[in-house]
Design a protein around this motif. Structure first.
Motif, PDB file in Angstrom:
ATOM      1  N   ILE A 138      12.996  -0.690 -10.526  1.00 17.83           N
ATOM      2  CA  ILE A 138      11.847  -1.111 -11.237  1.00 17.83           C
ATOM      3  C   ILE A 138      10.850  -0.929 -10.557  1.00 17.83           C
ATOM      4  CG2 ILE A 138      12.233  -3.505 -10.409  1.00 17.83           C
ATOM      5  CD1 ILE A 138      11.428  -2.300 -13.998  1.00 17.83           C
ATOM      6  N   TYR A 139      10.389  -0.785  -9.386  1.00 19.50           N
ATOM      7  CA  TYR A 139       9.119  -0.665  -8.705  1.00 19.50           C
ATOM      8  C   TYR A 139       8.632   0.580  -8.953  1.00 19.50           C
ATOM      9  CZ  TYR A 139       9.837  -5.323  -6.342  1.00 19.50           C
ATOM     10  OH  TYR A 139      10.014  -6.545  -5.930  1.00 19.50           O
ATOM     11  N   THR A 140       7.430   0.735  -8.775  1.00 16.60           N
ATOM     12  CA  THR A 140       6.797   2.330  -8.938  1.00 16.60           C
ATOM     13  C   THR A 140       7.459   3.007 -10.162  1.00 16.60           C
ATOM     14  OG1 THR A 140       8.262   3.517  -7.990  1.00 16.60           O
ATOM     15  CG2 THR A 140       6.747   2.475  -6.466  1.00 16.60           C
ATOM     16  N   SER A 141       7.246   2.239 -11.356  1.00 12.62           N
ATOM     17  CA  SER A 141       7.986   2.678 -12.521  1.00 12.62           C
ATOM     18  C   SER A 141       6.991   2.417 -13.622  1.00 12.62           C
ATOM     19  CB  SER A 141       9.339   1.960 -12.946  1.00 12.62           C
ATOM     20  OG  SER A 141       9.213   0.446 -13.314  1.00 12.62           O
ATOM     21  N   LEU A 142       7.084   3.235 -14.676  1.00 13.13           N
ATOM     22  CA  LEU A 142       6.569   3.160 -15.957  1.00 13.13           C
ATOM     23  C   LEU A 142       7.775   2.980 -17.086  1.00 13.13           C
ATOM     24  CD1 LEU A 142       4.255   3.846 -18.361  1.00 13.13           C
ATOM     25  CD2 LEU A 142       5.228   6.276 -18.299  1.00 13.13           C
ATOM     26  N   VAL A 143       7.723   1.733 -17.842  1.00 10.46           N
ATOM     27  CA  VAL A 143       8.773   1.350 -18.639  1.00 10.46           C
ATOM     28  C   VAL A 143       8.396   1.031 -20.029  1.00 10.46           C
ATOM     29  CG1 VAL A 143       9.728   0.231 -16.644  1.00 10.46           C
ATOM     30  CG2 VAL A 143       8.127  -1.086 -18.136  1.00 10.46           C
ATOM     31  N   ARG A 144       9.283   0.949 -21.105  1.00  7.69           N
ATOM     32  CA  ARG A 144       8.939   0.447 -22.228  1.00  7.69           C
ATOM     33  C   ARG A 144       9.995  -0.277 -22.777  1.00  7.69           C
ATOM     34  NH1 ARG A 144       9.888   6.438 -25.378  1.00  7.69           N
ATOM     35  NH2 ARG A 144      12.036   6.549 -25.003  1.00  7.69           N
ATOM     36  N   LEU A 145       9.806  -1.221 -23.931  1.00  6.45           N
ATOM     37  CA  LEU A 145      10.816  -2.234 -24.172  1.00  6.45           C
ATOM     38  C   LEU A 145      10.518  -2.570 -25.574  1.00  6.45           C
ATOM     39  CD1 LEU A 145      10.395  -5.725 -22.777  1.00  6.45           C
ATOM     40  CD2 LEU A 145       8.821  -4.045 -22.437  1.00  6.45           C
ATOM     41  N   ASN A 146      11.489  -3.107 -26.228  1.00  8.53           N
ATOM     42  CA  ASN A 146      11.358  -3.367 -27.555  1.00  8.53           C
ATOM     43  C   ASN A 146      10.275  -4.758 -27.783  1.00  8.53           C
ATOM     44  OD1 ASN A 146      13.053  -1.497 -28.743  1.00  8.53           O
ATOM     45  ND2 ASN A 146      14.931  -2.782 -28.423  1.00  8.53           N
ATOM     46  N   PRO A 147       9.682  -4.741 -28.963  1.00  5.68           N
ATOM     47  CA  PRO A 147       8.935  -6.046 -29.037  1.00  5.68           C
ATOM     48  C   PRO A 147       9.492  -7.374 -28.627  1.00  5.68           C
ATOM     49  CG  PRO A 147       8.195  -4.673 -30.808  1.00  5.68           C
ATOM     50  CD  PRO A 147       9.389  -3.940 -30.165  1.00  5.68           C
ATOM     51  N   ASP A 148      10.880  -7.269 -28.882  1.00  4.07           N
ATOM     52  CA  ASP A 148      11.796  -8.805 -28.776  1.00  4.07           C
ATOM     53  C   ASP A 148      12.190  -8.783 -27.257  1.00  4.07           C
ATOM     54  OD1 ASP A 148      13.507  -6.784 -28.677  1.00  4.07           O
ATOM     55  OD2 ASP A 148      14.759  -7.721 -30.246  1.00  4.07           O
ATOM     56  N   GLY A 149      11.758  -7.821 -26.421  1.00  4.68           N
ATOM     57  CA  GLY A 149      12.205  -7.907 -25.060  1.00  4.68           C
ATOM     58  C   GLY A 149      13.393  -7.182 -24.742  1.00  4.68           C
ATOM     59  N   ASN A 154       0.830  -1.156  -0.010  1.00  6.52           N
ATOM     60  CA  ASN A 154      -0.082   0.306   0.022  1.00  6.52           C
ATOM     61  C   ASN A 154       1.061   1.122  -0.104  1.00  6.52           C
ATOM     62  OD1 ASN A 154      -1.984   2.060   0.463  1.00  6.52           O
ATOM     63  ND2 ASN A 154      -1.571   1.954   2.675  1.00  6.52           N
ATOM     64  N   ILE A 155       1.728   1.358   0.954  1.00  2.00           N
ATOM     65  CA  ILE A 155       2.700   2.451   1.045  1.00  2.00           C
ATOM     66  C   ILE A 155       3.854   2.061   1.546  1.00  2.00           C
ATOM     67  CG2 ILE A 155       1.851   2.990   3.514  1.00  2.00           C
ATOM     68  CD1 ILE A 155       2.902   5.667   0.534  1.00  2.00           C
ATOM     69  N   CYS A 156       4.974   2.088   0.791  1.00  5.89           N
ATOM     70  CA  CYS A 156       6.378   1.879   1.185  1.00  5.89           C
ATOM     71  C   CYS A 156       7.198   2.476   0.113  1.00  5.89           C
ATOM     72  CB  CYS A 156       6.688   0.226   1.236  1.00  5.89           C
ATOM     73  SG  CYS A 156       6.384  -0.461  -0.717  1.00  5.89           S
ATOM     74  N   ASN A 157       8.683   2.170   0.474  1.00  3.43           N
ATOM     75  CA  ASN A 157       9.674   2.751  -0.083  1.00  3.43           C
ATOM     76  C   ASN A 157      10.443   1.558  -0.773  1.00  3.43           C
ATOM     77  OD1 ASN A 157      11.511   4.354  -1.739  1.00  3.43           O
ATOM     78  ND2 ASN A 157      12.270   5.375  -0.074  1.00  3.43           N
ATOM     79  N   PRO A 158      10.219   1.007  -2.099  1.00  8.23           N
ATOM     80  CA  PRO A 158      10.914  -0.255  -2.328  1.00  8.23           C
ATOM     81  C   PRO A 158      12.227   0.085  -2.791  1.00  8.23           C
ATOM     82  CG  PRO A 158       8.807   0.162  -3.596  1.00  8.23           C
ATOM     83  CD  PRO A 158       9.240   1.378  -2.904  1.00  8.23           C
ATOM     84  N   GLY A 159      13.055  -0.940  -2.617  1.00 11.93           N
ATOM     85  CA  GLY A 159      14.653  -0.591  -2.686  1.00 11.93           C
ATOM     86  C   GLY A 159      15.116  -0.757  -4.097  1.00 11.93           C
TER      87      GLY A 159
END
Length: 376
Positions: free
Chosen positions: A175-186, A167-172
């Motif tokens: 990658i957490y709490t992120s918006l990401v993008r990647l190529n279709p092949d990963g 609910n509420i924390c500061n992950p270490g």
């Protein structure tokens, strides 16, 4: 031989008709509760889809449906254009919360908790779906806010998000709490932004190409605090406040020490608290009146921890000519009764080629179709 074929064809027609009658009769009481603006109508497009969540449009009008706890991915098609999809096809099962679905170049992409899968040439093999290929398999395995939304951007890349494992924390980990993008092949994973607690819906504004996303605010600060958010991403490395600040100007009582809310990107619109905004679409179709062009439809899944429930509706966010959100108004309401009884929970919105909208409902396990005809 011909007689047998005619009997089979007739049986199929009768089966399709009987399914249509059943769907209408079975859900008419629910449909009668729903309120829409003048000229708009809502019907049941597909039924029998437990926990139906995210939607993606494939070739030949095939609609793919992700689920959460059900662990299944479905395909539905209205091949005879009667407004009601035929019985669904099962694409896969036993997956870990396969909420996100996206389609590109003949392949279906599915986002489960810790990985993205690809099903090649799936439309040509709905009866016998292909085994999936793992595109990316390094996301965290946390179930808390673990389900993912998945879309292709105009740059041809896959976009998704990784929520907070709490609910509420500061992950270490970044990658957490992120918006990401990647190529279709990963390959080529990029973290575009952080400080995002839980987004399960985003879309690109057609006029500007800007990426807008919803974010569900933290719990246990009260019935009306903090607001849920609509945010606009503009710059790689942006931070949207979580867990330090909420709604742009509300310091978190546990994590705000030493932080200033002004140092984070504020939302462009504040929804009421706990309405849980999920799927969203900027309207670009040709069926609805001109006033809806470029405006944003948002599915509000509804509150689970508020004294008096709210949400459980589809709203329209209105943008002015300067690109600013200026109003939020009900587009579909009625899933929440005055006594607090909930009869439906909208999740995602999909624009169809004819300009209609499909809306998934994970409580009822169905998909609605919203159409417009002038009343005069």
């Amino acid at each position: 031989m011909c007689l047998r074929f005619l009997k089979s064809l007739l049986a199929g027609v009768l089966f399709s008709a009987s399914c249509a009658v059943f769907a209408v009769d079975n859900h008419q009481a629910l449909l009668d509760k729903l309120h829409l603006p003048e000229g708009f109508s809502v019907s049941v497009y597909a039924d029998g889809l437990p926990n139906a969540r995210s939607l993606a449009l494939g070739d030949n009008g095939v609609v793919f449906v992700g689920t959460g706890k059900e662990g299944k991915v479905y395909a539905v098609t209205d091949s005879n254009a009667d407004g009601l999809a035929e019985p669904h096809r099962l694409i896969d099962s036993g997956l870990a919360m396969p909420n996100g679905v996206a389609y590109k170049d003949g392949a279906l992409y599915v986002a489960a908790i810790n990985r993205i899968l690809r099903y090649d040439a799936v439309v040509q093999h709905l009866g016998h779906p292909p085994a999936p290929v793992v595109v990316y398999g390094k996301f965290p395995e946390d179930k808390h806010h673990g389900w993912k939304y998945l879309r292709f951007g105009s740059d041809g890349k896959l976009y998704t998000a990784v929520g907070a494992p709490c609910n509420i924390c500061n992950p270490g980990q970044d990658i957490y709490t992120s918006l990401v993008r990647l190529n279709p092949d990963g390959s080529g994973l990029e973290i575009l932004a952080r400080g995002i607690r839980n987004t399960v819906g985003f879309d690109w504004q057609p006029e500007t190409g800007a990426l807008y996303f919803n974010d569900n605010g933290r719990d246990h600060l009260g019935d009306d605090v903090p607001p849920d958010e609509l945010n606009r991403w503009t710059t790689k490395g942006e931070h949207f406040g979580y867990p330090y600040c909420h709604g742009g100007d509300i310091p978190d009582p546990e994590f705000a020490a030493g932080k200033k809310c002004a140092d984070f990107t504020a939302p462009v619109w504040k929804y009421p608290a706990h309405v849980a905004p999920l799927g969203m679409r900027f309207y670009q179709g040709g069926q609805f009146p001109a006033a809806y062009q470029g405006q944003l439809f948002v599915a509000q899944h509804g509150s689970w921890n508020r004294t008096e429930p709210q949400g459980y509706r589809v709203v329209l966010l209105k943008f002015d000519k300067q690109g600013q959100v200026v109003a939020e108004e009900d587009f579909i309401s009625g899933w929440l009764d005055k006594d607090g009884t909930v009869s439906g929970r909208p999740v995602d919105i999909l624009a169809m080629p004819d300009g209609s909208l499909l809306i998934s409902d994970d409580k009822q396990g169905l998909i609605y179709k919203v159409s417009y005809k002038p009343t005069h």
